[in-house]
Design a protein around this motif. Structure first.
Motif, PDB file in Angstrom:
ATOM      1  N   SER A 239      -3.093 -33.020  -2.801  1.00  0.00           N
ATOM      2  CA  SER A 239      -3.503 -33.763  -1.602  1.00  0.00           C
ATOM      3  C   SER A 239      -2.872 -35.151  -1.565  1.00  0.00           C
ATOM      4  O   SER A 239      -2.469 -35.623  -0.493  1.00  0.00           O
ATOM      5  CB  SER A 239      -5.021 -33.894  -1.541  1.00  0.00           C
ATOM      6  OG  SER A 239      -5.609 -32.636  -1.418  1.00  0.00           O
ATOM      7  N   ALA A 240      -2.794 -35.798  -2.705  1.00  0.00           N
ATOM      8  CA  ALA A 240      -2.157 -37.112  -2.753  1.00  0.00           C
ATOM      9  C   ALA A 240      -0.684 -37.008  -2.367  1.00  0.00           C
ATOM     10  O   ALA A 240      -0.167 -37.836  -1.605  1.00  0.00           O
ATOM     11  CB  ALA A 240      -2.300 -37.723  -4.140  1.00  0.00           C
ATOM     12  N   GLY A 241      -0.016 -35.989  -2.847  1.00  0.00           N
ATOM     13  CA  GLY A 241       1.386 -35.780  -2.495  1.00  0.00           C
ATOM     14  C   GLY A 241       1.572 -35.460  -1.022  1.00  0.00           C
ATOM     15  O   GLY A 241       2.491 -35.983  -0.369  1.00  0.00           O
TER      16      GLY A 241
ATOM     17  N   TYR B 184       2.495 -39.719   5.463  1.00  0.00           N
ATOM     18  CA  TYR B 184       2.670 -41.148   5.725  1.00  0.00           C
ATOM     19  C   TYR B 184       4.146 -41.497   5.883  1.00  0.00           C
ATOM     20  O   TYR B 184       4.540 -42.214   6.811  1.00  0.00           O
ATOM     21  CB  TYR B 184       2.042 -41.968   4.597  1.00  0.00           C
ATOM     22  CG  TYR B 184       2.353 -43.434   4.676  1.00  0.00           C
ATOM     23  CD1 TYR B 184       1.727 -44.242   5.617  1.00  0.00           C
ATOM     24  CD2 TYR B 184       3.280 -44.021   3.829  1.00  0.00           C
ATOM     25  CE1 TYR B 184       2.011 -45.593   5.699  1.00  0.00           C
ATOM     26  CE2 TYR B 184       3.574 -45.358   3.898  1.00  0.00           C
ATOM     27  CZ  TYR B 184       2.939 -46.143   4.839  1.00  0.00           C
ATOM     28  OH  TYR B 184       3.232 -47.477   4.920  1.00  0.00           O
ATOM     29  N   LEU B 185       4.968 -40.996   4.968  1.00  0.00           N
ATOM     30  CA  LEU B 185       6.394 -41.301   5.035  1.00  0.00           C
ATOM     31  C   LEU B 185       7.038 -40.718   6.290  1.00  0.00           C
ATOM     32  O   LEU B 185       7.903 -41.359   6.900  1.00  0.00           O
ATOM     33  CB  LEU B 185       7.096 -40.787   3.780  1.00  0.00           C
ATOM     34  CG  LEU B 185       6.721 -41.509   2.484  1.00  0.00           C
ATOM     35  CD1 LEU B 185       7.349 -40.809   1.286  1.00  0.00           C
ATOM     36  CD2 LEU B 185       7.139 -42.964   2.549  1.00  0.00           C
TER      37      LEU B 185
ATOM     38  N   CYS C  86       0.359 -31.267   6.832  1.00  0.00           N
ATOM     39  CA  CYS C  86       0.152 -31.831   5.486  1.00  0.00           C
ATOM     40  C   CYS C  86      -1.257 -32.385   5.318  1.00  0.00           C
ATOM     41  O   CYS C  86      -1.820 -32.323   4.218  1.00  0.00           O
ATOM     42  CB  CYS C  86       1.169 -32.937   5.210  1.00  0.00           C
ATOM     43  SG  CYS C  86       2.837 -32.364   4.893  1.00  0.00           S
TER      44      CYS C  86
ATOM     45  N   ALA D  70       3.443 -33.607   9.575  1.00  0.00           N
ATOM     46  CA  ALA D  70       2.477 -34.549   9.004  1.00  0.00           C
ATOM     47  C   ALA D  70       1.051 -34.046   9.225  1.00  0.00           C
ATOM     48  O   ALA D  70       0.206 -34.125   8.326  1.00  0.00           O
ATOM     49  CB  ALA D  70       2.661 -35.934   9.612  1.00  0.00           C
TER      50      ALA D  70
ATOM     51  N   ARG E 281       5.904 -42.918   9.249  1.00  0.00           N
ATOM     52  CA  ARG E 281       6.511 -44.242   9.146  1.00  0.00           C
ATOM     53  C   ARG E 281       7.998 -44.209   9.502  1.00  0.00           C
ATOM     54  O   ARG E 281       8.498 -45.084  10.216  1.00  0.00           O
ATOM     55  CB  ARG E 281       6.325 -44.787   7.733  1.00  0.00           C
ATOM     56  CG  ARG E 281       6.674 -46.256   7.621  1.00  0.00           C
ATOM     57  CD  ARG E 281       6.286 -46.789   6.297  1.00  0.00           C
ATOM     58  NE  ARG E 281       7.533 -46.908   5.537  1.00  0.00           N
ATOM     59  CZ  ARG E 281       7.598 -47.186   4.262  1.00  0.00           C
ATOM     60  NH1 ARG E 281       6.507 -47.314   3.558  1.00  0.00           N
ATOM     61  NH2 ARG E 281       8.747 -47.312   3.664  1.00  0.00           N
ATOM     62  N   ARG E 282       8.698 -43.175   9.037  1.00  0.00           N
ATOM     63  CA  ARG E 282      10.117 -43.041   9.355  1.00  0.00           C
ATOM     64  C   ARG E 282      10.325 -42.842  10.852  1.00  0.00           C
ATOM     65  O   ARG E 282      11.225 -43.424  11.448  1.00  0.00           O
ATOM     66  CB  ARG E 282      10.717 -41.862   8.585  1.00  0.00           C
ATOM     67  CG  ARG E 282      12.202 -41.687   8.845  1.00  0.00           C
ATOM     68  CD  ARG E 282      12.789 -40.588   8.042  1.00  0.00           C
ATOM     69  NE  ARG E 282      12.064 -39.353   8.299  1.00  0.00           N
ATOM     70  CZ  ARG E 282      12.440 -38.169   7.863  1.00  0.00           C
ATOM     71  NH1 ARG E 282      13.511 -38.060   7.110  1.00  0.00           N
ATOM     72  NH2 ARG E 282      11.755 -37.095   8.145  1.00  0.00           N
TER      73      ARG E 282
ATOM     74  N   THR F 275      -0.495 -36.257   1.451  1.00  0.00           N
ATOM     75  CA  THR F 275      -0.825 -37.444   2.233  1.00  0.00           C
ATOM     76  C   THR F 275       0.334 -38.438   2.211  1.00  0.00           C
ATOM     77  O   THR F 275       0.676 -39.033   3.243  1.00  0.00           O
ATOM     78  CB  THR F 275      -2.105 -38.108   1.702  1.00  0.00           C
ATOM     79  OG1 THR F 275      -3.162 -37.144   1.741  1.00  0.00           O
ATOM     80  CG2 THR F 275      -2.498 -39.319   2.523  1.00  0.00           C
ATOM     81  N   SER F 276       0.956 -38.602   1.064  1.00  0.00           N
ATOM     82  CA  SER F 276       2.127 -39.489   0.973  1.00  0.00           C
ATOM     83  C   SER F 276       3.269 -38.980   1.832  1.00  0.00           C
ATOM     84  O   SER F 276       3.942 -39.755   2.515  1.00  0.00           O
ATOM     85  CB  SER F 276       2.597 -39.600  -0.477  1.00  0.00           C
ATOM     86  OG  SER F 276       1.595 -40.158  -1.271  1.00  0.00           O
ATOM     87  N   THR F 277       3.485 -37.678   1.823  1.00  0.00           N
ATOM     88  CA  THR F 277       4.535 -37.085   2.652  1.00  0.00           C
ATOM     89  C   THR F 277       4.262 -37.326   4.131  1.00  0.00           C
ATOM     90  O   THR F 277       5.160 -37.712   4.884  1.00  0.00           O
ATOM     91  CB  THR F 277       4.642 -35.576   2.371  1.00  0.00           C
ATOM     92  OG1 THR F 277       4.914 -35.377   0.988  1.00  0.00           O
ATOM     93  CG2 THR F 277       5.719 -34.925   3.218  1.00  0.00           C
TER      94      THR F 277
END
Length: 83
Positions: free
Chosen positions: A60-62, A68-69, A22, A19, A72-73, A64-66
């Motif tokens: 970057s959006a992808g 976050y996931l 990323c 993370a 969170r997991r 950042t989403s990765t």
């Protein structure tokens, strides 16, 4: 007398490292201007300098989403363990 709350140390896990990578990768890519400070190759008439930066907005959006996931997991798994 009340006991002080237990101190917890931050845990470095592989998913947190991924993370972090990323989140750092877009900064490094944009700060290394020498890698994209040129006109060619053009994409649909747009110079490389511009379309490279715009592509990084989507990347970057992808990323950042990765990140976050992943975090969170990991947090869900940690709460499920009862820690």
């Amino acid at each position: 007398m009340t006991k002080p709350p237990p101190t917890t140390r931050p845990v470095i896990t592989p998913s947190r490292v991924v993370a972090g990578v990323c989140l750092v990768l877009p900064f490094v890519a944009m700060l290394w201007v020498g890698s994209y400070a040129r006109v060619t190759p053009a994409l649909l008439g747009i110079p490389f300098f511009y379309w490279y930066q715009m592509a990084w907005v989507i990347v970057s959006a992808g990323l950042t989403s990765t990140a976050y996931l992943l975090v969170r997991r990991e947090e869900r798994a940690r709460k499920g363990d009862g820690r």
